[in-house]
Design a protein around this motif. Sequence first.
Motif, short mmCIF file in Angstrom:
data_model
loop_
_atom_site.label_atom_id
_atom_site.label_comp_id
_atom_site.label_asym_id
_atom_site.label_seq_id
_atom_site.Cartn_x
_atom_site.Cartn_y
_atom_site.Cartn_z
N MET A 85 -39.64 8.03 35.39
CA MET A 85 -39.34 7.05 36.43
C MET A 85 -38.47 7.66 37.51
O MET A 85 -38.71 7.47 38.71
CB MET A 85 -38.64 5.83 35.83
N THR B 213 -38.61 2.62 30.26
CA THR B 213 -37.39 3.39 30.48
C THR B 213 -36.23 2.89 29.63
O THR B 213 -35.60 3.64 28.88
CB THR B 213 -37.01 3.36 31.97
N VAL C 59 -41.75 2.73 34.06
CA VAL C 59 -40.59 1.89 34.39
C VAL C 59 -40.28 0.94 33.24
O VAL C 59 -39.13 0.81 32.80
CB VAL C 59 -40.83 1.11 35.70
N THR D 137 -35.03 -2.81 32.43
CA THR D 137 -36.25 -2.74 33.23
C THR D 137 -37.27 -3.83 32.94
O THR D 137 -38.23 -3.97 33.71
CB THR D 137 -36.94 -1.37 33.05
#
Length: 318
Positions: free
Chosen positions: A73, A134, A131, A139
């Motif tokens: 990311m 993560t 994302v 997130t």
Amino acid sequence: MEISSPPRSNATDLLVSTSSDISHLTELLTAAGLELGPGGTDAHRPPRRVLNTPRYAAMQARFDRFGSDGITMMCSTAGLQVCLDMGERDRVATRWAALHALGPVLLAVFANSARLGGRSTPWVSARTRAVLGTEPARTRRGAVSGDPAAEWAARVLDTPLICWRHGGPDWTAPPRVTFAEWIGGALPGVPTTEDMDYHLSTMFTPIRPRGYFEVRYLDSQPPQDWMAPVALLIALFEDERVVDEALAAAQPAVGRWLHAARVGTADPRVAGAARAVLDLGLRSLPRLGLPTDLHDEVTRSLDRRLAAVPAPHGGDLR
């Protein structure tokens, strides 16, 4: 590279001024033998951090505990962010709900990151996959409720620190210490409002409230095709009646973030919602009063996206 436009009072000014910024940046890059990438992930290179700052060192130290998605990311993804008004007080919860409902639909329609690090991936949006993987506390999507402000405040307080700025060069925070625990004395010193603001900047949710709604779930688009998703979101949130219609249109795809990131509009529920949302957006677009050339350009792009959505058929991806 990042282009961050100032707020504009109408869609035309936003699209024109941002286009000018992109053109200027493109000229600078061309002179250096470079060009803007067309996708939401680095399709060619593995992730490698080049910013050696306390913030990014602390972020990598935190994210590495969860696997490789964090460094991906940080170093190999690019998004298109659109900021929208929260609206009047009695409409904040509905607009928050609508943006979350639209998330799987719009990330699927504008998915643009199937390649990563020199390889094809099984995801149409490998950026979204990275994302969301993560650090879930930081997130994952927000809770949709009648009081999103209270839900968000509780979540922020319960999220572990990434950065602990205490005067030294190493900002790595002790594992699992939340902001609420810092307030309670888990770390030396008393956190300030500036510390809270900094902590908020480390929340990477699909929609991030900042006094306005920062929509973060779109892949970066090719330089010539970024206006369509921006204009679509503005059109869907320009009128409160349209917001209600968008919320209803997106209902079949609610919660299907990973389905959308993996197969896009090949998911039948996402496809059905996408057809309804794109149709609504195209009907609402004239309200923006765009000049004819911009209106036609956005319309052609959205029509092309609509035509690419698979027709209804039997079956369901689970």
